[in-house]
Motif scaffolding. Structure first.
Motif, PDB file in Angstrom:
ATOM      1  N   ASN A  66     -39.197  87.604  14.555  1.00  0.00           N
ATOM      2  CA  ASN A  66     -37.989  87.874  13.776  1.00  0.00           C
ATOM      3  C   ASN A  66     -36.865  87.093  14.449  1.00  0.00           C
ATOM      4  N   LYS A  67     -36.678  85.861  13.988  1.00  0.00           N
ATOM      5  CA  LYS A  67     -35.757  84.939  14.651  1.00  0.00           C
ATOM      6  C   LYS A  67     -34.311  85.419  14.547  1.00  0.00           C
ATOM      7  N   GLN A 219     -39.956  96.692  10.680  1.00  0.00           N
ATOM      8  CA  GLN A 219     -39.879  97.442  11.933  1.00  0.00           C
ATOM      9  C   GLN A 219     -39.756  96.526  13.151  1.00  0.00           C
ATOM     10  N   LEU A 220     -39.852  95.216  12.929  1.00  0.00           N
ATOM     11  CA  LEU A 220     -39.777  94.256  14.032  1.00  0.00           C
ATOM     12  C   LEU A 220     -38.314  93.937  14.303  1.00  0.00           C
ATOM     13  N   ASP A 221     -37.842  94.306  15.480  1.00  0.00           N
ATOM     14  CA  ASP A 221     -36.437  94.113  15.826  1.00  0.00           C
ATOM     15  C   ASP A 221     -36.070  92.631  15.839  1.00  0.00           C
ATOM     16  N   LEU A 222     -34.824  92.356  15.535  1.00  0.00           N
ATOM     17  CA  LEU A 222     -34.315  90.990  15.606  1.00  0.00           C
ATOM     18  C   LEU A 222     -34.483  90.463  17.025  1.00  0.00           C
ATOM     19  N   GLY A 223     -35.073  89.264  17.145  1.00  0.00           N
ATOM     20  CA  GLY A 223     -35.302  88.689  18.466  1.00  0.00           C
ATOM     21  C   GLY A 223     -36.589  89.129  19.119  1.00  0.00           C
TER      22      GLY A 223
END
Length: 239
Positions: A66-67, A219-223
Motif C-alpha cells: 500500500n504505497k 486492512q493493509l495500512d498505508l506504507g
C-alpha cells in the motif's frame, strides 16, 4: 544451483557473506556439513539447513504494497526514498521490482515481485489489464466528462488515450469537489492528471485500488506490505 547462490537467493546475505557461513561449517546438505561454496544443490530435492534450521527454497516472491505518498516507484535512488526502502531487512531482495509505477504523490496498490514473466503479463499493452483508481477532483465532474473519457480523449502533446471508464461517486456542490473512479487499460506518463486537466479540473488526491481482478486490501495500512495469498495470485492471472 551453487550452494552459495542458493543461500544468497533465500536472503541469507551476499555471496561473500554466505561463503563465510559455509566455510564456518554452519550449512548442511542432506544432513552432511558442506564447506564447498560451489557445491551443486538441487533446490527441489536436496535438504539444506543453516544452524540446524531447514531452508525451504522459494524461487519467486509476490507482495502487495500500500504505497504512501512521498515515495518513488523505483528500486534504488540516491536522493528519494523508494518503495523497496519500505521492506524489512528480512524480506528485502536485490531482485525485487515494482510492477509498473505510481507517481510520487499517488498512493495505493503496487505489486512487488521478482517474477519478470508476471510483470510482463500485467503490463503488456496487448493484455489490456485494467487499473482502477480513486480520485478526488477540484471541480465538478459531469456525465459529459465521462463521455469524453469513454470515447478515447486526446490530451496534451497530442497523445490519444484509449477509451476508459469514469464513474462519478460523489459530488460536493458546496466545495465544488468530486470523488470519482477511473478505470484504465494503459499507463501513460501522469495520464490521469493530464486527462483531468484536459477536462478543466485538477486532481487533488489519487489512489490505485485495483489491478486486474486484484483489489487493494483495505486492512493493509498505508506504507505496509504483505505477501500475496494463493487466492490473490489466481486473481492476478485473470483479466
Amino acid at each position: 544451483m551453487r550452494l552459495d547462490k542458493y543461500l544468497a537467493n533465500m536472503g541469507f546475505g551476499s555471496r561473500k557473506e554466505v561463503k563465510k557461513l559455509i566455510k564456518n561449517k554452519r550449512v548442511a546438505v542432506n544432513e552432511k556439513i558442506e564447506t564447498v561454496d560451489k557445491y551443486q544443490v538441487n533446490e527441489q530435492e536436496d535438504h539444506v539447513t543453516l544452524d540446524g534450521e531447514e531452508i525451504i527454497y522459494q524461487k519467486y516472491f509476490y507482495y502487495m504494497l500500500n504505497k504512501p505518498a512521498g515515495v518513488i516507484t523505483a528500486t534504488i535512488d540516491d536522493f528519494e526514498p523508494t518503495v523497496l526502502d519500505i521492506f524489512s531487512d528480512q524480506d528485502f531482495r536485490m531482485d525485487l521490482s515494482p510492477v509498473g509505477r505510481l507517481d510520487k504523490d499517488t498512493e495505493g496498490l503496487l505489486i512487488i515481485t521478482n517474477d519478470g514473466a508476471l510483470s510482463h503479463r500485467l503490463l503488456s499493452p496487448k493484455k489490456h489489464v485494467e487499473k482502477e483508481y480513486l480520485a478526488k477532483i477540484d471541480g465538478i465532474m459531469t456525465s459529459a466528462d465521462a463521455d469524453r473519457v469513454a470515447s478515447g480523449m486526446q490530451i496534451d502533446g497530442g497523445e490519444v488515450c484509449l477509451p476508459a471508464k469514469l464513474i462519478i461517486d460523489e459530488v460536493d456542490e458546496k466545495n465544488e469537489e468530486t470523488t470519482i473512479r477511473l478505470v484504465l487499460q494503459e499507463g501513460k506518463f501522469h495520464q490521469i492528471k493530464r486527462m483531468i486537466y484536459t477536462l478543466g479540473k485538477e486532481v487533488m488526491y489519487l489512489q490505485r485500488i485495483r489491478m486486474g481482478q486484484l483489489y487493494l486490501d483495505e486492512q493493509l495500512d498505508l506504507g505496509s506490505y504483505r505477501e500475496l495469498t494463493e487466492e490473490e495470485m489466481m486473481l492476478l492471472e485473470r483479466k
